[in-house]
Design a protein around this motif. Structure first.
Motif, PDB file in Angstrom:
ATOM      1  N   PHE A 102      -2.267  -4.319  -9.221  1.00 54.02           N
ATOM      2  CA  PHE A 102      -1.878  -5.396  -7.932  1.00 54.02           C
ATOM      3  C   PHE A 102      -2.140  -6.838  -8.568  1.00 54.02           C
ATOM      4  CE2 PHE A 102      -2.413  -1.330  -5.519  1.00 54.02           C
ATOM      5  CZ  PHE A 102      -1.418  -1.657  -4.461  1.00 54.02           C
ATOM      6  N   GLY A 103      -1.428  -7.844  -7.881  1.00 55.78           N
ATOM      7  CA  GLY A 103      -1.560  -9.063  -8.245  1.00 55.78           C
ATOM      8  C   GLY A 103      -1.317  -9.987  -7.249  1.00 55.78           C
ATOM      9  N   VAL A 104      -1.927 -11.318  -6.907  1.00 56.01           N
ATOM     10  CA  VAL A 104      -2.003 -12.174  -6.148  1.00 56.01           C
ATOM     11  C   VAL A 104      -0.509 -12.604  -5.953  1.00 56.01           C
ATOM     12  CG1 VAL A 104      -2.519 -14.617  -5.081  1.00 56.01           C
ATOM     13  CG2 VAL A 104      -4.314 -12.775  -6.125  1.00 56.01           C
ATOM     14  N   LEU A 105       0.134 -12.664  -4.665  1.00 55.40           N
ATOM     15  CA  LEU A 105       1.572 -13.284  -4.626  1.00 55.40           C
ATOM     16  C   LEU A 105       1.414 -15.020  -4.674  1.00 55.40           C
ATOM     17  CD1 LEU A 105       3.137 -11.157  -1.580  1.00 55.40           C
ATOM     18  CD2 LEU A 105       3.838 -11.478  -3.961  1.00 55.40           C
ATOM     19  N   MET A 106       0.793 -15.375  -3.727  1.00 56.57           N
ATOM     20  CA  MET A 106       0.565 -17.113  -4.001  1.00 56.57           C
ATOM     21  C   MET A 106      -0.926 -17.253  -3.667  1.00 56.57           C
ATOM     22  SD  MET A 106       4.191 -18.463  -1.915  1.00 56.57           S
ATOM     23  CE  MET A 106       3.530 -19.931  -2.193  1.00 56.57           C
ATOM     24  N   ASN A 107      -1.367 -18.426  -4.246  1.00 53.35           N
ATOM     25  CA  ASN A 107      -2.742 -18.796  -4.031  1.00 53.35           C
ATOM     26  C   ASN A 107      -2.887 -20.129  -4.108  1.00 53.35           C
ATOM     27  OD1 ASN A 107      -5.469 -18.545  -3.800  1.00 53.35           O
ATOM     28  ND2 ASN A 107      -6.039 -17.863  -5.822  1.00 53.35           N
ATOM     29  N   SER A 108      -3.578 -20.901  -3.033  1.00 56.17           N
ATOM     30  CA  SER A 108      -3.700 -22.306  -3.328  1.00 56.17           C
ATOM     31  C   SER A 108      -5.127 -22.464  -2.531  1.00 56.17           C
ATOM     32  CB  SER A 108      -2.623 -22.885  -2.430  1.00 56.17           C
ATOM     33  OG  SER A 108      -2.445 -22.623  -0.918  1.00 56.17           O
ATOM     34  N   MET A 109      -5.460 -23.757  -2.604  1.00 54.00           N
ATOM     35  CA  MET A 109      -6.696 -24.390  -2.092  1.00 54.00           C
ATOM     36  C   MET A 109      -6.436 -25.431  -0.920  1.00 54.00           C
ATOM     37  SD  MET A 109      -8.849 -22.491  -3.981  1.00 54.00           S
ATOM     38  CE  MET A 109     -10.309 -23.281  -3.682  1.00 54.00           C
ATOM     39  N   VAL A 110      -7.285 -25.176   0.069  1.00 52.41           N
ATOM     40  CA  VAL A 110      -7.122 -26.001   1.238  1.00 52.41           C
ATOM     41  C   VAL A 110      -8.369 -26.590   1.458  1.00 52.41           C
ATOM     42  CG1 VAL A 110      -5.068 -24.856   2.381  1.00 52.41           C
ATOM     43  CG2 VAL A 110      -7.699 -24.126   2.876  1.00 52.41           C
ATOM     44  N   ASN A 111      -8.475 -27.951   2.227  1.00 54.51           N
ATOM     45  CA  ASN A 111      -9.744 -28.716   2.375  1.00 54.51           C
ATOM     46  C   ASN A 111     -10.472 -28.000   3.699  1.00 54.51           C
ATOM     47  OD1 ASN A 111      -9.155 -30.537   0.346  1.00 54.51           O
ATOM     48  ND2 ASN A 111      -7.626 -31.752   1.789  1.00 54.51           N
ATOM     49  N   GLY A 112     -11.556 -27.880   3.498  1.00 55.89           N
ATOM     50  CA  GLY A 112     -12.497 -27.093   4.407  1.00 55.89           C
ATOM     51  C   GLY A 112     -13.608 -28.390   5.124  1.00 55.89           C
ATOM     52  N   ASP A 133       1.925   0.457 -24.258  1.00 59.50           N
ATOM     53  CA  ASP A 133       1.840  -0.499 -23.073  1.00 59.50           C
ATOM     54  C   ASP A 133       3.010  -1.123 -22.768  1.00 59.50           C
ATOM     55  OD1 ASP A 133       0.660  -1.444 -20.730  1.00 59.50           O
ATOM     56  OD2 ASP A 133       0.042  -3.425 -21.598  1.00 59.50           O
ATOM     57  N   GLY A 134       3.583  -0.708 -21.697  1.00 62.02           N
ATOM     58  CA  GLY A 134       4.869  -1.117 -21.193  1.00 62.02           C
ATOM     59  C   GLY A 134       6.019  -0.377 -21.415  1.00 62.02           C
ATOM     60  N   LEU A 135       5.719   1.165 -21.970  1.00 64.34           N
ATOM     61  CA  LEU A 135       6.883   2.056 -22.314  1.00 64.34           C
ATOM     62  C   LEU A 135       7.507   2.447 -21.038  1.00 64.34           C
ATOM     63  CD1 LEU A 135       5.226   4.457 -24.877  1.00 64.34           C
ATOM     64  CD2 LEU A 135       7.306   3.062 -25.196  1.00 64.34           C
ATOM     65  N   GLN A 136       8.951   2.293 -20.944  1.00 62.18           N
ATOM     66  CA  GLN A 136       9.518   2.792 -19.638  1.00 62.18           C
ATOM     67  C   GLN A 136       9.368   4.209 -19.392  1.00 62.18           C
ATOM     68  OE1 GLN A 136      13.734   1.763 -19.652  1.00 62.18           O
ATOM     69  NE2 GLN A 136      14.070   2.616 -17.627  1.00 62.18           N
ATOM     70  N   HIS A 137       8.962   4.422 -18.259  1.00 61.19           N
ATOM     71  CA  HIS A 137       8.874   5.875 -17.669  1.00 61.19           C
ATOM     72  C   HIS A 137      10.169   6.449 -17.152  1.00 61.19           C
ATOM     73  CE1 HIS A 137       5.084   8.809 -16.441  1.00 61.19           C
ATOM     74  NE2 HIS A 137       6.211   9.415 -16.877  1.00 61.19           N
ATOM     75  N   MET A 172       2.371  -5.567  -9.063  1.00 57.15           N
ATOM     76  CA  MET A 172       3.102  -6.206 -10.002  1.00 57.15           C
ATOM     77  C   MET A 172       3.641  -5.118 -10.980  1.00 57.15           C
ATOM     78  SD  MET A 172       2.925  -9.099  -8.991  1.00 57.15           S
ATOM     79  CE  MET A 172       2.209 -10.284  -7.841  1.00 57.15           C
ATOM     80  N   SER A 173       2.951  -4.251 -11.444  1.00 54.20           N
ATOM     81  CA  SER A 173       3.318  -3.020 -12.298  1.00 54.20           C
ATOM     82  C   SER A 173       2.655  -1.843 -12.310  1.00 54.20           C
ATOM     83  CB  SER A 173       3.199  -3.747 -13.853  1.00 54.20           C
ATOM     84  OG  SER A 173       1.804  -3.895 -14.133  1.00 54.20           O
ATOM     85  N   THR A 174       3.006  -0.760 -13.099  1.00 54.79           N
ATOM     86  CA  THR A 174       2.351   0.354 -12.988  1.00 54.79           C
ATOM     87  C   THR A 174       1.729   0.519 -14.408  1.00 54.79           C
ATOM     88  OG1 THR A 174       4.466   1.361 -13.376  1.00 54.79           O
ATOM     89  CG2 THR A 174       3.397   1.626 -11.195  1.00 54.79           C
ATOM     90  N   GLN A 229       0.830  -1.159  -0.120  1.00 51.40           N
ATOM     91  CA  GLN A 229      -0.017  -0.188  -0.065  1.00 51.40           C
ATOM     92  C   GLN A 229       1.141   1.066  -0.049  1.00 51.40           C
ATOM     93  OE1 GLN A 229      -3.158   0.257  -0.582  1.00 51.40           O
ATOM     94  NE2 GLN A 229      -3.496  -2.122  -0.545  1.00 51.40           N
ATOM     95  N   MET A 230       2.069   1.197   0.613  1.00 44.84           N
ATOM     96  CA  MET A 230       3.029   2.115   0.540  1.00 44.84           C
ATOM     97  C   MET A 230       3.377   2.583  -0.756  1.00 44.84           C
ATOM     98  SD  MET A 230       5.098   1.839   4.205  1.00 44.84           S
ATOM     99  CE  MET A 230       6.123   3.019   3.751  1.00 44.84           C
ATOM    100  N   MET A 231       3.681   1.529  -1.497  1.00 44.71           N
ATOM    101  CA  MET A 231       4.240   1.511  -2.822  1.00 44.71           C
ATOM    102  C   MET A 231       3.153   2.201  -3.752  1.00 44.71           C
ATOM    103  SD  MET A 231       6.541  -2.178  -3.478  1.00 44.71           S
ATOM    104  CE  MET A 231       6.638  -1.519  -5.202  1.00 44.71           C
ATOM    105  N   GLY A 232       1.880   1.954  -3.527  1.00 45.61           N
ATOM    106  CA  GLY A 232       0.727   2.454  -4.242  1.00 45.61           C
ATOM    107  C   GLY A 232       0.621   4.054  -3.784  1.00 45.61           C
TER     108      GLY A 232
END
Length: 242
Positions: free
Chosen positions: A41-51, A168-172, A66-68, A15-18
């Motif tokens: 923003f993007g998910v760092l890691m994502n998995s499923m667990v048994n409930g 898209d993707g031009l370096q600022h 992830m990018s700007t 959030q500080m980076m944002g």
């Protein structure tokens, strides 16, 4: 509870980076030709667990910037009346050539000046040549892709416009310049009208940016509160074992 500490601390950091992105947009609200950015923003890691009853439940490790993404929408045009101010009416960029590094960068900021450069003449002696530049040592390219040599400082110069295949993707690089790479595809001379005596303003929406700052501040506070709660739960559990 270590996972809660990790997710919350990462969330606060991101959030500080944002906040830095939105703060930079606000700082450039009066910079000619500036194009606002927004964090993605993007998910760092994502998995499923048994409930319960075998239900699959998602388990994540937080999100990260992830990018700007740059907003290349055109902004309003303002009158300046200065001889060497230019604005592009339509798509495209001005091209700036750096003679010291041979780098070519692109910008929508047309606040140009006439600058002198020392060059070797045909007889080997150094002579002064006047070019249209950006005031920082870079030279503006004309409609055929060559630096503009100025002979009449009051005359309108043949400022060129250039199109980039994939923006898209031009370096600022800094407040108003961009550098293209291999992923941005081809660059060719554009056909957009260039108007003299005007400049394109920043496309930063101050109200939107201030709203985003408040949003990021609250998210940051909630992330820190999660750290505090996780710490309290951890201390409570540790106390039960005594």
């Amino acid at each position: 509870m270590l996972q809660a500490f990790y997710s919350a601390s990462v969330g606060a950091q991101q959030q500080m980076m944002g906040m830095n992105v939105h703060g930079n947009n606000i700082a450039n609200v009066n910079t000619y030709g500036y194009k606002a950015e927004k964090p993605a923003f993007g998910v760092l890691m994502n998995s499923m667990v048994n409930g319960v009853d075998g239900v699959q439940l998602p388990k994540g490790s937080g999100a990260a910037v992830m990018s700007t993404a740059t907003d290349f929408r055109e902004a309003e045009i303002t009158q300046t009346g200065r001889d060497q101010d230019y604005a592009i009416l339509g798509p495209g960029f001005f091209a700036l050539y750096d003679p010291s590094t041979q780098e070519i960068s692109f910008t929508r900021d047309g606040s140009f000046t006439i600058s002198s450069f020392q060059e070797a003449g045909e007889d080997g002696t150094m002579e002064t040549v006047w070019y249209l530049g950006d005031g920082e040592g870079r030279q503006v390219l004309n409609t055929t892709g060559y630096p503009i040599v100025v002979t009449d400082p009051t005359a309108e110069q043949p400022v060129g416009t250039f199109l980039i295949q994939y923006q898209d993707g031009l370096q600022h690089l800094d407040s108003g310049r961009f550098l293209n790479g291999d992923k941005n595809g081809a660059v060719w001379i554009g056909t957009s009208e260039v108007r003299r005596g005007v400049l394109e303003t920043s496309n930063t929406d101050l109200a939107t940016e201030l709203g985003k700052v408040i949003e990021r501040q609250r998210a940051y506070v909630y992330a820190l509160r999660m750290v505090t709660t996780a710490d309290e739960v951890e201390n409570t559990i540790n106390g039960l074992t005594n």
